[in-house]
Structure formats: structure tokens, C-alpha cells
Design an enzyme around this catalytic site. Sequence first.
Site, mmCIF file in Angstrom:
data_model
loop_
_atom_site.group_PDB
_atom_site.id
_atom_site.type_symbol
_atom_site.label_atom_id
_atom_site.label_comp_id
_atom_site.label_asym_id
_atom_site.label_seq_id
_atom_site.Cartn_x
_atom_site.Cartn_y
_atom_site.Cartn_z
ATOM 1 N N SER A 112 10.723 -35.035 8.841
ATOM 2 C CA SER A 112 11.327 -36.088 9.680
ATOM 3 C C SER A 112 10.338 -37.128 10.182
ATOM 4 O O SER A 112 10.752 -38.093 10.840
ATOM 5 C CB SER A 112 12.062 -35.457 10.877
ATOM 6 O OG SER A 112 13.305 -34.937 10.475
ATOM 7 N N LYS A 115 11.230 -40.654 9.417
ATOM 8 C CA LYS A 115 12.085 -41.482 10.274
ATOM 9 C C LYS A 115 11.308 -42.584 10.991
ATOM 10 O O LYS A 115 11.906 -43.547 11.486
ATOM 11 C CB LYS A 115 12.820 -40.610 11.292
ATOM 12 C CG LYS A 115 13.856 -39.660 10.679
ATOM 13 C CD LYS A 115 14.599 -38.891 11.755
ATOM 14 C CE LYS A 115 15.724 -38.049 11.168
ATOM 15 N NZ LYS A 115 15.251 -36.806 10.542
ATOM 16 N N SER A 172 16.441 -36.626 16.479
ATOM 17 C CA SER A 172 16.068 -36.493 15.067
ATOM 18 C C SER A 172 17.294 -36.290 14.189
ATOM 19 O O SER A 172 17.250 -35.574 13.175
ATOM 20 C CB SER A 172 15.081 -35.337 14.861
ATOM 21 O OG SER A 172 14.379 -35.505 13.642
ATOM 22 N N LYS A 274 6.627 -38.459 16.964
ATOM 23 C CA LYS A 274 7.705 -37.838 16.203
ATOM 24 C C LYS A 274 7.309 -36.466 15.678
ATOM 25 O O LYS A 274 6.161 -36.226 15.315
ATOM 26 C CB LYS A 274 8.094 -38.746 15.025
ATOM 27 C CG LYS A 274 9.374 -38.351 14.318
ATOM 28 C CD LYS A 274 10.582 -38.661 15.158
ATOM 29 C CE LYS A 274 11.875 -38.135 14.519
ATOM 30 N NZ LYS A 274 11.977 -36.647 14.573
#
Length: 429
Positions: A112, A115, A172, A274
Site C-alpha cells: 500500500s 497509494k 488505506s 504510509k
Amino acid sequence: MSSRRLLLGMIVVALAGGAYYFYDKNKTPAQAETTVNGSVVTSVLNNPASAAAKAPEVRSSITVTNAQTPVVSDFASVAPPSPPIKAWMVFDVNSNQIIGNVEPDLKISPASLTKLMTASLVFAALDDKRISLDQMVTVSEKAWKTGGSRMFIEVNKQVSVGDLLQGMIVQSGNDATVQLAEVVAGSESVFVGQMNQEAKAFGMNNTSFGDPTGLPSPDTYTTVRDLSILAQHIIKDHPSYYHYFSQPDFTYNKIKQSNRNGLLYRNIGVDGLKTGHTDDAGYCLISTAVRDGRRVISIVVGANSIRDREQISQTLLDWGFQNFSNKTVAEAGKPLVQSRVWEGETKQVSLGSLSPVTVTVPRGQENAVQVVTQYDGKLVAPLAKGQTVGSVQFVLDGKILKQEPLVVTEAVAQAGFVGRMWDKLLGMF
């Protein structure tokens, strides 16, 4: 008679100028030394190594590193940490320098962390007013069906872009991520093409994206070096939206989810960025903290658990802050060196940097940094303010710690004909 002498003198000067041109083109480089704040400054004329060292230009607001970029921990006596993970990097944002790293160019699955590129493109669309935070969109079936972590949007229901952003960054949510991709580009596939174009423009040379979420795909890979580039773009290019990364939780559809970055709650200065996890990628975390006005990024990939990625990240951040410090080595617009300029209205030109230059050094070595200037060639007027005429290297223990462009800080106009010819004549001797 006086007219003939004047004419003869002009002919001699012209011939001397031609001879000087030939002489100047073939002479060996000259050197000079001066001192700046107790440091030796060596000026090298016509240095071909300076031009050869220039990195290829990319459309980037940051300094792109590569395998030849100096690593500050190599100058330190303190051993770097050795966490049991695939790869890591600690980066100082203020100085644009790598403090330490292991396997910076190993290709890894980002999960992720992908992202962040999706967020970058969404932020750019918001800045360009192609979309707006309060814009309502209808949830597509494709976004609704996306697996993995979810925001829990519902098909054919309306949701705002602002809520989708929080669903992607704080929760997320893969469903929110796909929906944002469709809003920005019309389709997920077109958006993925834009992600890869942006990666190339940023100088992320070892990165490929197969989708906007980071779900496992052979087409999705990156490196911690490239992730450091992406994180810096998020921080520097989009300050208006950066607050989402420190948001502790978000509630949507009556479901409250906390930010997965556990370092946000430890009161250690962390305000982003993140997390990521897949079986292939392991547990990943890009975290960044500010202490005493200094921002440091740590990138951890391939940890064994959430607890491990958080503890390793904090250890790396603490190591970067505690064992290294920043020093301003060039002030904006102030000369680092005065140099001879030829064929100008003045005989000296001020050279330095138009923006402040900061270096990161091992603690205790702040005053040991030396300044070395290198010229690309003879300085001949006219010279414009901001014009790059060489490079300035900041040297520690005889090795280059950092290199920046050397620019003209005050413009120098071209002299008249007689002045130019006189300088040409002087240059022969």
C-alpha cells in the site's frame, strides 16, 4: 598620423584577440585558492569532470539520488543499525541527503505504499482544479468490489472526493483508491499509465505500477530509493493536503478506522506517511518526523510484523536525529567566492547559491566541512544572475559530501569594445 596609429593599434588588438582565442582554447586548466570561513576553496578552470558529473535532468522538485550519491553514515564512526529487514533508508529532507541505507536499489513489492503515488496524482488534480474535495461521485461496481483493506463505500451511492481521500490515506481503503483513480483519469487503466509516467518524470527509474492500490502484481515494484523520492514529492509539492497523513482516524458509513501508522501516537515528532502489507512485501512503513525544525524520513520494507516495522522505524529515526546534525554552508545570494571575470564592466564576479545550502554531517564534524569550487570554463561576460558556471563541492575528510551548482549571484554586463579587446590582450600574458 594619430589616426593611423589608432587604426594600427586596433588591428594589433584584434590580432591579439584572435591569438588569445586560440591560446585560450588550448591552454591547460588553471587553479586558484582562497578561504571561506576557514575552509580552503580551490577554483578549477575548464574542469571537464564538473560537466561530466551532472546528472540527467528530470522534472522533479527535489534532488534525485543515485548509486553514486554520497551516504553520510560513511563519514561517521558510529555504526548504522542492522535491522532484520529487506531494505531501508534514512533521508534528511532539509539537506536532501541520504543519512544511511541498506539495499537502496533492491526491487521490492511496495504494497500500500503504492497509494502515495495515487495520492500525488489526486493532489495534482485538486491543485489544477480538475476535481474538488466537495465533488460528489457515484461509486462504481469495480471500486466497490476491490478486495483487501476497505473504506466500505457502497455501489451506486454518492461519496465526496474529500471522504475518498481520507478513506485511502487514513484507512488505506483499496475501494476508495480505485474510485479516486476513476475520478481523476476516467478509468483505472488510464490512471495506471499516468502513475508510470509520473514515476519517470520524478526520476523513479526502478519503479513500475500495475494498479493504484499496491495489491500483489508482477507489474508493481519499486525500491527504497524511489520511495524516498516519492515521499519527498508528497511533502514538498502538496503541503495543503499533507495533514491527511497525520489524521488519527476516520469514520465512514458508521465504521471508525484508525490510522495504521502507529508512530503517530508515540509523541516522537512523526506526522506521516504510509503503511503497507502483503504476504510478498512483508510489513512496510514510510515514516517522517520533525524535530527542532529538521525533517527526517525513514523507509522500512520487509519487516515481520506491525510491531517490528514500527520499532525499526523509530530506531532508524532516532539514529538519524541523534548521530547527525545539519549545518548551513551557503546562504542564499551570498558569495562563496569572488572570481575573475573577463570582458566585463567589472573585473570580479560573486559566485555562490541562490538558495540556502544545508549539509548533514556526523555530529562533531560540523566545522570540518571544506568548500571546493569548480568552473566549467573561463568566466566571460555577460554573466546573468542565476547562471550556472560550475559546481561547488562540500568536502569532508577529503571526500565529497555534497555537490551543488555554482551560480552567479550578481549579474555582470559586457564591457565595451575597447575593454573586451584589452582583456583579450591581457589574457595572452
